[in-house]
Design a protein around this motif. Structure first.
Motif, PDB file in Angstrom:
ATOM      1  N   ILE A  50      69.159 -18.686   9.251  1.00 18.84           N
ATOM      2  CA  ILE A  50      70.639 -17.856   9.044  1.00 18.84           C
ATOM      3  C   ILE A  50      70.252 -16.782   7.979  1.00 18.84           C
ATOM      4  O   ILE A  50      70.435 -16.867   6.765  1.00 18.84           O
ATOM      5  N   ASP A  51      70.101 -15.544   8.414  1.00 15.86           N
ATOM      6  CA  ASP A  51      69.698 -14.167   7.548  1.00 15.86           C
ATOM      7  C   ASP A  51      70.883 -13.635   7.100  1.00 15.86           C
ATOM      8  O   ASP A  51      71.470 -12.738   7.493  1.00 15.86           O
ATOM      9  N   LEU A  52      71.674 -14.712   6.357  1.00 15.27           N
ATOM     10  CA  LEU A  52      73.149 -14.390   5.695  1.00 15.27           C
ATOM     11  C   LEU A  52      72.852 -13.022   4.869  1.00 15.27           C
ATOM     12  O   LEU A  52      73.820 -12.356   4.786  1.00 15.27           O
ATOM     13  N   THR A  53      72.114 -12.901   4.045  1.00 17.63           N
ATOM     14  CA  THR A  53      71.798 -11.982   3.195  1.00 17.63           C
ATOM     15  C   THR A  53      70.738 -11.004   3.230  1.00 17.63           C
ATOM     16  O   THR A  53      69.780 -11.220   2.966  1.00 17.63           O
ATOM     17  N   THR A  54      70.928  -9.887   3.867  1.00 19.86           N
ATOM     18  CA  THR A  54      70.099  -9.075   4.287  1.00 19.86           C
ATOM     19  C   THR A  54      70.008  -7.711   3.245  1.00 19.86           C
ATOM     20  O   THR A  54      69.560  -6.590   3.694  1.00 19.86           O
ATOM     21  N   THR A  55      70.443  -7.947   2.077  1.00 20.70           N
ATOM     22  CA  THR A  55      70.470  -6.901   1.047  1.00 20.70           C
ATOM     23  C   THR A  55      69.090  -6.295   0.862  1.00 20.70           C
ATOM     24  O   THR A  55      69.009  -5.043   0.241  1.00 20.70           O
ATOM     25  N   GLU A  56      67.975  -6.915   0.989  1.00 24.97           N
ATOM     26  CA  GLU A  56      66.787  -6.618   0.769  1.00 24.97           C
ATOM     27  C   GLU A  56      66.211  -5.122   1.434  1.00 24.97           C
ATOM     28  O   GLU A  56      65.663  -4.494   0.997  1.00 24.97           O
ATOM     29  N   LEU A  57      66.868  -5.091   2.706  1.00 26.50           N
ATOM     30  CA  LEU A  57      66.772  -3.861   3.199  1.00 26.50           C
ATOM     31  C   LEU A  57      67.171  -2.661   2.711  1.00 26.50           C
ATOM     32  O   LEU A  57      66.751  -1.441   2.759  1.00 26.50           O
ATOM     33  N   ALA A  58      68.514  -2.662   1.890  1.00 30.16           N
ATOM     34  CA  ALA A  58      68.949  -1.786   1.074  1.00 30.16           C
ATOM     35  C   ALA A  58      68.206  -1.203   0.311  1.00 30.16           C
ATOM     36  O   ALA A  58      67.932  -0.064  -0.170  1.00 30.16           O
ATOM     37  N   ASP A  59      67.337  -2.223  -0.567  1.00 33.23           N
ATOM     38  CA  ASP A  59      66.520  -2.078  -1.669  1.00 33.23           C
ATOM     39  C   ASP A  59      65.054  -1.216  -1.031  1.00 33.23           C
ATOM     40  O   ASP A  59      64.629  -0.291  -1.538  1.00 33.23           O
ATOM     41  N   GLU A  60      64.894  -1.676   0.244  1.00 33.32           N
ATOM     42  CA  GLU A  60      63.708  -0.837   0.783  1.00 33.32           C
ATOM     43  C   GLU A  60      63.932   0.524   1.261  1.00 33.32           C
ATOM     44  O   GLU A  60      63.124   1.500   1.058  1.00 33.32           O
ATOM     45  N   LEU A  61      65.302   0.567   1.757  1.00 37.07           N
ATOM     46  CA  LEU A  61      65.654   2.058   2.039  1.00 37.07           C
ATOM     47  C   LEU A  61      65.935   2.960   0.950  1.00 37.07           C
ATOM     48  O   LEU A  61      65.668   4.039   0.999  1.00 37.07           O
ATOM     49  N   VAL A  62      66.611   2.485  -0.023  1.00 39.92           N
ATOM     50  CA  VAL A  62      67.195   3.458  -1.122  1.00 39.92           C
ATOM     51  C   VAL A  62      66.248   3.482  -2.484  1.00 39.92           C
ATOM     52  O   VAL A  62      66.348   4.479  -3.015  1.00 39.92           O
ATOM     53  N   GLY A  63      65.345   2.501  -2.278  1.00 40.44           N
ATOM     54  CA  GLY A  63      64.401   2.619  -3.899  1.00 40.44           C
ATOM     55  C   GLY A  63      64.709   1.678  -4.769  1.00 40.44           C
ATOM     56  O   GLY A  63      64.468   2.056  -5.681  1.00 40.44           O
ATOM     57  N   GLY A  64      65.371   0.275  -4.311  1.00 42.24           N
ATOM     58  CA  GLY A  64      65.532  -0.442  -5.314  1.00 42.24           C
ATOM     59  C   GLY A  64      64.475  -1.379  -5.934  1.00 42.24           C
ATOM     60  O   GLY A  64      63.375  -1.393  -5.210  1.00 42.24           O
TER      61      GLY A  64
END
Length: 383
Positions: A213-227
């Protein structure tokens, strides 16, 4: 027990640790990763030499593990040796005791901690032989690792589901854990902080889970934006590659992670920022960014070899994304859904729910889908 060290420079420390370990009744095997005896030690490419030595030692360590010869490993190292240690133990399974005594810079140790379940014991003083300071550290480390043993994964018929979590999606995760527990399904929760996502992907590849259950995919935001919480380019790939059921949601894609306020790159100075803690500053993603995150999500899901579904919460994707909340932005959220639909194959369904991600009905829908795709008849109630 294996002792990994550069024996040309850390002989005294390694022997000291070996004597203490033997005094507890355990045998030791040395894994020498030193360079002085190598014919290429005077090479103009020391990085290549270290990589070659690490590769050979990794193969040797894997052989020891597969033969059942070792059940724990300790490393004694400076900066270069610490990097080599990370390579040597990279294939050892989760839960295999790995302890590193190191004088390396904190940033390197933090990098290792983000990749491996390794116990780190920083010496704070350099390792130049035995003295009143290093002997204290080494004795404590030796006695600690001597008390540890590898406990192989118990054979069980109980199903296991991996779930991704963040503080702002905790209510949804708690509900999923409870609902799955009611059906005798075990849950393993991973913090979506970069290290957690990487570890989940590797354990999925290792066959540890029956569904995600990949409920929290926020790591993709960091990957794309540079977090600072990126899990790297392989995030959201293992479940699809292995063919296990995966339920995907846009949990916390409204935010990108940085450290203290002063660490936020100047290009984001005029953007919407929020202090999650004194040490964590969050950046609200824009509609353009969320659209790109949605597209990336779809591209990764398109390679899935097993069942997948996307759940969309129309009223918000995190605790901060509510009416009156610091990150409430329905336009940006809709951009994620538009980007997803534009690139998602028609074979993968998208279900829209008129609720917030942390509302009970969202967790119920996620768990219901998983239960439809996981055989719960073999659950072992005695585990």
């Amino acid at each position: 027990m294996a002792i990994v060290a550069t024996m040309d420079t850390k002989q005294a420390e390694a022997s000291f640790v070996a004597d203490i370990v033997r005094s507890t009744g355990r045998d030791v095997v040395f894994v020498d990763v030193g360079t002085s005896k190598d014919e290429k030690s005077r090479s103009n490419d020391p990085a290549a030499l270290l990589a070659e030595i690490a590769g050979k030692a990794r193969k040797f360590m894997n052989g020891l593990f597969e033969a059942g010869t070792v059940s724990a490993v300790i490393g004694i190292a400076g900066g270069k040796g610490s990097g080599v240690f990370g390579e040597v133990v990279a294939d050892l399974p989760y839960g295999f005791p790995k302890l590193l005594v190191s004088s390396a810079r904190p940033a390197l140790l933090a990098e290792l901690a983000g990749k491996l379940d390794v116990l780190l014991y920083p010496t704070l003083v350099d390792l130049f032989g035995l003295n009143g300071f290093t002997s204290r550290v080494l004795e404590n480390a030796a006695r600690a690792i001597a008390a540890m043993h590898y406990l192989p994964k118990a054979k069980s018929r109980r199903k296991i589901v991996a779930i991704t979590s963040f503080g702002v999606t905790t209510p949804a995760v708690n509900a999923c854990v409870r609902l799955l527990g009611d059906r005798k399904i075990e849950t393993i929760v991973f913090p979506a902080n970069g290290a957690g996502g990487r570890k989940m992907e590797s354990l999925v590849d290792a066959g540890e889970f029956d569904a995600v259950i990949d409920l929290t995919t926020t790591e993709l935001a960091d990957e794309l934006v540079g977090g600072t919480a990126s899990a790297g380019p392989d995030r959201l790939t293992a479940a699809g590659r292995c063919g296990i059921p995966q339920l995907i949601a846009p949990g916390a894609v409204d935010m990108v992670n940085f450290g203290v306020r002063s660490s936020v790159p100047p290009r984001f100075a005029e953007r919407r920022l929020y202090a999650h803690t004194p040490y964590t500053t969050l950046l609200r993603t824009t509609p353009e960014e969320t659209n790109a995150i949605g597209r990336l999500t779809a591209q990764k899901l398109s390679a899935s070899r097993g069942p997948a579904q996307v759940l969309w919460p129309s009223k918000g994707v995190s605790d901060y994304d509510r009416k009156g909340g610091p990150f409430h932005d329905p336009e940006a959220n809709r951009a994620w859904l538009s980007g997803l639909r534009a690139a998602l194959p028609g074979t993968i369904p998208v279900r829209e729910l008129n609720c917030h991600i942390n509302d009970p009905e969202f967790a119920s829908a996620a768990v219901e889908w998983v239960l439809d795709h996981v055989d719960t008849e073999t659950a072992d109630e005695n585990v």
